[in-house]
Design a protein around this motif. Sequence first.
Motif, PDB file in Angstrom:
ATOM      1  N   ILE A 245      -3.023  -1.367 -16.728  1.00 39.99           N
ATOM      2  CA  ILE A 245      -2.009  -0.784 -15.836  1.00 39.99           C
ATOM      3  C   ILE A 245      -1.524   0.553 -16.389  1.00 39.99           C
ATOM      4  O   ILE A 245      -1.305   1.504 -15.625  1.00 39.99           O
ATOM      5  CB  ILE A 245      -0.827  -1.758 -15.654  1.00 39.99           C
ATOM      6  CG1 ILE A 245      -1.275  -3.020 -14.929  1.00 39.99           C
ATOM      7  CG2 ILE A 245       0.303  -1.090 -14.862  1.00 39.99           C
ATOM      8  CD1 ILE A 245      -0.197  -4.084 -14.817  1.00 39.99           C
ATOM      9  N   SER A 246      -1.380   0.642 -17.695  1.00 39.05           N
ATOM     10  CA  SER A 246      -0.950   1.904 -18.305  1.00 39.05           C
ATOM     11  C   SER A 246      -1.954   3.016 -18.028  1.00 39.05           C
ATOM     12  O   SER A 246      -1.567   4.153 -17.707  1.00 39.05           O
ATOM     13  CB  SER A 246      -0.787   1.724 -19.820  1.00 39.05           C
ATOM     14  OG  SER A 246       0.212   0.768 -20.114  1.00 39.05           O
ATOM     15  N   PHE A 247      -3.229   2.685 -18.120  1.00 40.27           N
ATOM     16  CA  PHE A 247      -4.245   3.691 -17.809  1.00 40.27           C
ATOM     17  C   PHE A 247      -4.182   4.082 -16.340  1.00 40.27           C
ATOM     18  O   PHE A 247      -4.306   5.276 -15.999  1.00 40.27           O
ATOM     19  CB  PHE A 247      -5.642   3.174 -18.148  1.00 40.27           C
ATOM     20  CG  PHE A 247      -6.730   4.125 -17.725  1.00 40.27           C
ATOM     21  CD1 PHE A 247      -7.010   5.248 -18.493  1.00 40.27           C
ATOM     22  CD2 PHE A 247      -7.436   3.918 -16.547  1.00 40.27           C
ATOM     23  CE1 PHE A 247      -7.990   6.140 -18.092  1.00 40.27           C
ATOM     24  CE2 PHE A 247      -8.413   4.815 -16.140  1.00 40.27           C
ATOM     25  CZ  PHE A 247      -8.695   5.926 -16.919  1.00 40.27           C
ATOM     26  N   VAL A 248      -3.998   3.118 -15.456  1.00 35.40           N
ATOM     27  CA  VAL A 248      -3.915   3.413 -14.019  1.00 35.40           C
ATOM     28  C   VAL A 248      -2.753   4.359 -13.732  1.00 35.40           C
ATOM     29  O   VAL A 248      -2.877   5.314 -12.955  1.00 35.40           O
ATOM     30  CB  VAL A 248      -3.775   2.108 -13.207  1.00 35.40           C
ATOM     31  CG1 VAL A 248      -3.392   2.402 -11.760  1.00 35.40           C
ATOM     32  CG2 VAL A 248      -5.077   1.310 -13.259  1.00 35.40           C
ATOM     33  N   ILE A 249      -1.602   4.112 -14.346  1.00 38.18           N
ATOM     34  CA  ILE A 249      -0.441   4.987 -14.136  1.00 38.18           C
ATOM     35  C   ILE A 249      -0.755   6.409 -14.610  1.00 38.18           C
ATOM     36  O   ILE A 249      -0.436   7.397 -13.929  1.00 38.18           O
ATOM     37  CB  ILE A 249       0.798   4.430 -14.863  1.00 38.18           C
ATOM     38  CG1 ILE A 249       1.263   3.141 -14.188  1.00 38.18           C
ATOM     39  CG2 ILE A 249       1.928   5.459 -14.875  1.00 38.18           C
ATOM     40  CD1 ILE A 249       2.411   2.458 -14.903  1.00 38.18           C
ATOM     41  N   THR A 250      -1.402   6.526 -15.768  1.00 39.18           N
ATOM     42  CA  THR A 250      -1.764   7.847 -16.281  1.00 39.18           C
ATOM     43  C   THR A 250      -2.687   8.564 -15.308  1.00 39.18           C
ATOM     44  O   THR A 250      -2.523   9.765 -15.032  1.00 39.18           O
ATOM     45  CB  THR A 250      -2.442   7.722 -17.652  1.00 39.18           C
ATOM     46  OG1 THR A 250      -1.570   7.021 -18.550  1.00 39.18           O
ATOM     47  CG2 THR A 250      -2.751   9.081 -18.239  1.00 39.18           C
ATOM     48  N   ALA A 251      -3.680   7.845 -14.760  1.00 44.27           N
ATOM     49  CA  ALA A 251      -4.585   8.438 -13.788  1.00 44.27           C
ATOM     50  C   ALA A 251      -3.840   8.854 -12.515  1.00 44.27           C
ATOM     51  O   ALA A 251      -4.130   9.907 -11.921  1.00 44.27           O
ATOM     52  CB  ALA A 251      -5.705   7.461 -13.448  1.00 44.27           C
ATOM     53  N   LEU A 252      -2.864   8.051 -12.092  1.00 40.70           N
ATOM     54  CA  LEU A 252      -2.083   8.391 -10.903  1.00 40.70           C
ATOM     55  C   LEU A 252      -1.218   9.615 -11.138  1.00 40.70           C
ATOM     56  O   LEU A 252      -1.052  10.450 -10.233  1.00 40.70           O
ATOM     57  CB  LEU A 252      -1.221   7.199 -10.490  1.00 40.70           C
ATOM     58  CG  LEU A 252      -1.979   6.018  -9.870  1.00 40.70           C
ATOM     59  CD1 LEU A 252      -1.080   4.796  -9.766  1.00 40.70           C
ATOM     60  CD2 LEU A 252      -2.521   6.400  -8.491  1.00 40.70           C
TER      61      LEU A 252
END
Length: 410
Positions: A245-252
């Motif tokens: 989820i942390s990676f997804v937020i960074t990508a967003l």
Amino acid sequence: MTEQRGGALLRTASSPGRATFLELFFDLVFVFALTRVSQRLINGIDGSAGAVAADVGKTLLLFLVLWQVWTITTWVTSRYEPERAVIQVVVVGTMFGSLVLGVTLPRALEERALPFALAYVVVMVGRPLLIAAALRGHPRRLVPVRLAAWAVASAPLWIAGALLPGPRLALWVAALAVDHLGTLLGWPLPWIGASPIRQWLVAGEHLAERYQQIFLIALGESILVIGVTYSGKEFSGDAAVAFAISFVITALLWRIYFYRAGHLLAEALRMAGTPGRLAESAAQTHLFMVLGVLSAAVGYELVIAHPYDTARPSWLVFVVGGPALFLAARSRFEYEIFGRVSRPRLAGLLVLVLLLPVLAAVPAMFALGAVALVLALVAFADARRAWHRPPEPSASPIGRETLGEAGPEA
């Protein structure tokens, strides 16, 4: 002849607009330095609300020192030829000074105060003096003279703060206020006046790329935090979900920044009558976007380490507050480029604020997931709005004035 030699230092219309390898090399130091900012915040997260707030304020002070160094260096390389030997000496010297700042930053308000203050003062005084000497008789020589004079004026406050533990924080706040006031006013001096950066002639494409790069550096610091935190734990399903989820937020965050205002900053600067005015505004906006990304990175580390602990209010300052600050600053950035603000970003910001009381009673993993969902909806709204429509051009309301007010130093 002297003026011609000094003028050879200035950028021309034929100068490359892209950032040089030297500047990218310089940025590597800030990948490290920004990790020290995040680590300092993490180390002070477990105290009382007052203690956490105080630690955040102290870390913000130290971050603003780094930001001042990076910003002025960026404007230097946007006004002068980075391939000239003297500018390369200035950039490499600033790079070493920034490395010292990063190494000493975690304990800069404690036993490492003196090397921190000395590194900053040497950079802020030495950099403009070298440039002024290289410019010789050129009219623009007065600009670095102003910068050096203001840096000399604040230097005693920095050194005194380093030597006196008691009033250190107050002295450094005053010193940084002097430095930022100088930047805001254009470093005015008796008899020779001021040179506001909003009037400077800048290389728009170069400056836009540098702001994009500092944002990417902040995202890179987030990736580093995510990877280091997860690799340092015993692998588990709970931590793996928080890691993902942390990676997804960074990508967003990357997606929301670059779509589409992040791509159009160079165009907006190129079309502006006074690009310095827009660049000055964009610098302030990027400061808050970078702060939002760094704060979010602190939240990643907390949640990966404690995925199912109840989210404490001090944790939510970073888990939710970081992305919220990013959205607020990104909304301002949208106005700077298009002269409007889209409703989805404001709605996303409002939802994050309204969710805070609810998220304080749920596991930290759920709070992180809620942030990811809100950001995903904002990104989806961006894509839906642009579906089957031609790309929107920049229409910045900032910097429309002509260059008539700029003097020979610009």
